[in-house]
Motif scaffolding. Structure first.
Motif, PDB file in Angstrom:
ATOM      1  N   TYR A 196     -28.389 -11.585  29.406  1.00 41.67           N
ATOM      2  CA  TYR A 196     -28.124 -12.706  30.302  1.00 41.67           C
ATOM      3  C   TYR A 196     -26.618 -12.957  30.385  1.00 41.67           C
ATOM      4  CZ  TYR A 196     -33.098 -13.782  29.827  1.00 41.67           C
ATOM      5  OH  TYR A 196     -34.464 -13.704  29.840  1.00 41.67           O
ATOM      6  N   GLU A 197     -26.175 -13.422  31.558  1.00 40.80           N
ATOM      7  CA  GLU A 197     -24.778 -13.824  31.736  1.00 40.80           C
ATOM      8  C   GLU A 197     -24.724 -15.193  32.394  1.00 40.80           C
ATOM      9  OE1 GLU A 197     -20.994 -11.420  33.065  1.00 40.80           O
ATOM     10  OE2 GLU A 197     -21.930 -12.288  34.868  1.00 40.80           O
ATOM     11  N   TRP A 198     -24.057 -16.125  31.733  1.00 35.15           N
ATOM     12  CA  TRP A 198     -23.775 -17.438  32.292  1.00 35.15           C
ATOM     13  C   TRP A 198     -22.371 -17.423  32.896  1.00 35.15           C
ATOM     14  CZ3 TRP A 198     -26.394 -16.608  27.801  1.00 35.15           C
ATOM     15  CH2 TRP A 198     -27.604 -17.292  27.584  1.00 35.15           C
ATOM     16  N   ARG A 199     -22.186 -18.070  34.032  1.00 40.94           N
ATOM     17  CA  ARG A 199     -20.879 -18.158  34.687  1.00 40.94           C
ATOM     18  C   ARG A 199     -20.526 -19.614  34.934  1.00 40.94           C
ATOM     19  NH1 ARG A 199     -23.484 -15.463  38.515  1.00 40.94           N
ATOM     20  NH2 ARG A 199     -22.533 -16.730  40.177  1.00 40.94           N
ATOM     21  N   ILE A 200     -19.301 -19.973  34.528  1.00 42.88           N
ATOM     22  CA  ILE A 200     -18.776 -21.308  34.837  1.00 42.88           C
ATOM     23  C   ILE A 200     -17.612 -21.106  35.799  1.00 42.88           C
ATOM     24  CG2 ILE A 200     -17.864 -23.462  33.934  1.00 42.88           C
ATOM     25  CD1 ILE A 200     -19.361 -21.099  31.426  1.00 42.88           C
ATOM     26  N   GLU A 201     -17.719 -21.716  36.982  1.00 39.95           N
ATOM     27  CA  GLU A 201     -16.720 -21.522  38.022  1.00 39.95           C
ATOM     28  C   GLU A 201     -16.196 -22.872  38.503  1.00 39.95           C
ATOM     29  OE1 GLU A 201     -18.697 -19.021  40.903  1.00 39.95           O
ATOM     30  OE2 GLU A 201     -18.713 -17.296  39.526  1.00 39.95           O
ATOM     31  N   GLY A 202     -15.390 -22.830  39.540  1.00 41.19           N
ATOM     32  CA  GLY A 202     -14.766 -24.067  40.006  1.00 41.19           C
ATOM     33  C   GLY A 202     -15.728 -25.057  40.612  1.00 41.19           C
ATOM     34  N   ASP A 203     -16.936 -24.599  41.014  1.00 42.92           N
ATOM     35  CA  ASP A 203     -17.877 -25.501  41.667  1.00 42.92           C
ATOM     36  C   ASP A 203     -19.155 -25.710  40.874  1.00 42.92           C
ATOM     37  OD1 ASP A 203     -18.893 -22.966  41.939  1.00 42.92           O
ATOM     38  OD2 ASP A 203     -19.537 -23.208  44.017  1.00 42.92           O
ATOM     39  N   GLY A 204     -19.257 -25.130  39.658  1.00 43.76           N
ATOM     40  CA  GLY A 204     -20.456 -25.334  38.865  1.00 43.76           C
ATOM     41  C   GLY A 204     -20.816 -24.140  38.009  1.00 43.76           C
ATOM     42  N   CYS A 205     -22.051 -24.144  37.490  1.00 45.15           N
ATOM     43  CA  CYS A 205     -22.504 -23.112  36.551  1.00 45.15           C
ATOM     44  C   CYS A 205     -23.654 -22.315  37.161  1.00 45.15           C
ATOM     45  CB  CYS A 205     -22.985 -23.758  35.256  1.00 45.15           C
ATOM     46  SG  CYS A 205     -21.772 -24.837  34.464  1.00 45.15           S
ATOM     47  N   TYR A 206     -23.711 -21.034  36.768  1.00 43.67           N
ATOM     48  CA  TYR A 206     -24.706 -20.136  37.343  1.00 43.67           C
ATOM     49  C   TYR A 206     -25.228 -19.170  36.289  1.00 43.67           C
ATOM     50  CZ  TYR A 206     -22.587 -21.700  41.723  1.00 43.67           C
ATOM     51  OH  TYR A 206     -22.107 -22.467  42.759  1.00 43.67           O
ATOM     52  N   ARG A 230     -27.972 -21.552  40.507  1.00 49.15           N
ATOM     53  CA  ARG A 230     -27.105 -22.619  40.018  1.00 49.15           C
ATOM     54  C   ARG A 230     -27.842 -23.385  38.926  1.00 49.15           C
ATOM     55  NH1 ARG A 230     -22.667 -25.393  42.301  1.00 49.15           N
ATOM     56  NH2 ARG A 230     -22.437 -27.537  41.557  1.00 49.15           N
ATOM     57  N   THR A 231     -27.202 -23.579  37.781  1.00 48.87           N
ATOM     58  CA  THR A 231     -27.883 -24.186  36.641  1.00 48.87           C
ATOM     59  C   THR A 231     -27.324 -25.544  36.241  1.00 48.87           C
ATOM     60  OG1 THR A 231     -26.420 -22.951  35.141  1.00 48.87           O
ATOM     61  CG2 THR A 231     -28.565 -21.955  35.678  1.00 48.87           C
ATOM     62  N   ALA A 232     -26.092 -25.855  36.638  1.00 49.23           N
ATOM     63  CA  ALA A 232     -25.489 -27.146  36.273  1.00 49.23           C
ATOM     64  C   ALA A 232     -24.316 -27.417  37.196  1.00 49.23           C
ATOM     65  CB  ALA A 232     -25.037 -27.145  34.817  1.00 49.23           C
ATOM     66  N   ASP A 233     -23.931 -28.703  37.280  1.00 47.21           N
ATOM     67  CA  ASP A 233     -22.797 -29.098  38.117  1.00 47.21           C
ATOM     68  C   ASP A 233     -21.472 -29.068  37.363  1.00 47.21           C
ATOM     69  OD1 ASP A 233     -24.471 -29.535  40.299  1.00 47.21           O
ATOM     70  OD2 ASP A 233     -24.858 -31.626  39.718  1.00 47.21           O
ATOM     71  N   THR A 234     -21.517 -28.797  36.068  1.00 51.57           N
ATOM     72  CA  THR A 234     -20.294 -28.769  35.262  1.00 51.57           C
ATOM     73  C   THR A 234     -19.323 -27.728  35.808  1.00 51.57           C
ATOM     74  OG1 THR A 234     -21.526 -29.407  33.287  1.00 51.57           O
ATOM     75  CG2 THR A 234     -19.352 -28.435  32.948  1.00 51.57           C
ATOM     76  N   THR A 235     -18.087 -28.134  36.057  1.00 52.15           N
ATOM     77  CA  THR A 235     -17.074 -27.230  36.591  1.00 52.15           C
ATOM     78  C   THR A 235     -16.183 -26.715  35.470  1.00 52.15           C
ATOM     79  OG1 THR A 235     -15.445 -28.972  36.994  1.00 52.15           O
ATOM     80  CG2 THR A 235     -17.061 -28.530  38.745  1.00 52.15           C
ATOM     81  N   LEU A 236     -15.402 -25.705  35.802  1.00 51.48           N
ATOM     82  CA  LEU A 236     -14.479 -25.119  34.828  1.00 51.48           C
ATOM     83  C   LEU A 236     -13.508 -26.163  34.304  1.00 51.48           C
ATOM     84  CD1 LEU A 236     -13.991 -22.289  33.638  1.00 51.48           C
ATOM     85  CD2 LEU A 236     -12.318 -21.911  35.438  1.00 51.48           C
ATOM     86  N   ASP A 237     -13.001 -27.028  35.173  1.00 47.20           N
ATOM     87  CA  ASP A 237     -12.054 -28.067  34.745  1.00 47.20           C
ATOM     88  C   ASP A 237     -12.687 -29.032  33.757  1.00 47.20           C
ATOM     89  OD1 ASP A 237     -10.021 -27.029  36.283  1.00 47.20           O
ATOM     90  OD2 ASP A 237     -10.362 -28.385  37.987  1.00 47.20           O
ATOM     91  N   GLU A 238     -13.978 -29.289  33.924  1.00 48.51           N
ATOM     92  CA  GLU A 238     -14.656 -30.251  33.057  1.00 48.51           C
ATOM     93  C   GLU A 238     -14.873 -29.726  31.644  1.00 48.51           C
ATOM     94  OE1 GLU A 238     -17.398 -33.023  35.879  1.00 48.51           O
ATOM     95  OE2 GLU A 238     -17.973 -30.897  35.776  1.00 48.51           O
TER      96      GLU A 238
END
Length: 305
Positions: free
Chosen positions: A237-247, A252-260
């Protein structure tokens, strides 16, 4: 150097450490010196340098990965080695991030967790056998855990890791990726035994994946021969955290952004794999290292700049 021929290897900032490391060994410098303008086999190099052939092979691999030598296969299937350059020019970094790869990776062994909460069935395994005692949570605190290539626990619990941050604060990140091979944990194994495994980064909930079972019917491609127990491999599995959320994948799995995530150059990045007590499928996990299961990797964090 060959008459009338100048072969210069230009080393960009992102490759300086790799090339410098290859040049830092006395034997590797002697190999380069011995090769000169010639092509020689590994056995010829070993005889000329007075060292064992496996030692030459290992050091040749380091030189080849750094782009300082090239190898071809001779008529008798022996590896022929030649030097690829006569001069090396290092291009020093001029701006923050120049010395980083576009994708900077850190791989964490599964046994180097800094915090955990586990319950039986649980345990750790290395390349040569079980670490400590199976189903004894105290084994998770043994120093030998650093050599673990597989860990498991049932029910609710977690393991947490601390990753360093190699990216200077002046350099903006485009994304953060975390990947690992996982499955659920049953007694023996159970192909239909889903478990909800949630990833947290710096305390932020990134997303949940649900392996379908504790896989044991087919032997893991990398699983050592001594391992005669149930679990054999997991899913990658690979989780990705980007500028607009998590995937995870395209989901899309969460609204948490990279800045947060509030990543800080001087603070560790906390990564937790958890089976939550109130998860609909609270059935533990198996976490695989690079020499267990089907995928040759441990826990990998990738910084995308």
């Amino acid at each position: 150097m060959s008459q009338g021929t100048e072969r210069t290897k230009r080393v960009p900032p992102a490759q300086i450490q790799e090339v410098a490391k290859a040049l830092s060994g006395d034997l590797r410098l002697r190999i380069l010196e011995t090769l000169g303008d010639r092509t020689m086999s590994v056995s010829q190099l070993a005889e000329g340098l007075g060292v064992a052939q496996p030692t030459v092979s290992i050091n040749m691999q380091i030189l080849e990965q750094a782009g300082l030598v090239t190898t071809t296969q001779g008529a008798n299937r022996e590896k022929l080695c030649s030097r690829s350059c006569d001069d090396v020019r290092f291009e020093l970094p001029n701006a923050p991030g120049d010395a980083l790869h576009e994708l900077e990776e850190i791989v964490m062994p599964v046994g180097l967790y800094t915090s955990c909460s586990v319950q039986p069935t649980c345990g750790l395994a290395g390349m040569d056998g079980i670490i400590g005692c199976p189903d004894d949570p105290r084994s998770f605190y043994l120093p030998e855990r650093a050599g673990a290539e597989l860990l498991w626990f049932s029910g609710a619990g977690y393991v947490e890791y601390r990753f360093p941050n190699p990216v200077p604060p002046e350099l903006p990140l485009k994304g953060l990726r975390i990947s690992a091979e996982l499955c659920s944990e049953a007694i023996g194994f159970n192909e239909e035994w889903p478990s909800d495994i949630t990833l947290y980064v710096n305390g932020k909930r990134i997303g949940t994946v649900t392996p379908g079972g504790d896989y044991g019917q087919e032997r893991g491609k990398l699983t050592p021969t001594w391992w005669a127990y149930g679990t054999q491999h997991g899913d990658l599995y690979e989780w990705r955290i980007e500028g607009d959320g998590c995937y995870v994948g395209k989901q899309r799995t969460a609204d948490t952004t990279l800045d947060e995530l509030e990543l800080h150059f001087l603070r560790p990045i906390l990564v937790r794999f958890e089976v939550e007590p109130d998860a609909p499928n609270c059935r533990g996990l198996n976490l695989f290292g690079e020499q267990f299961g089907n995928y040759s990797q441990a826990i990998k964090m990738t910084f995308v700049k």
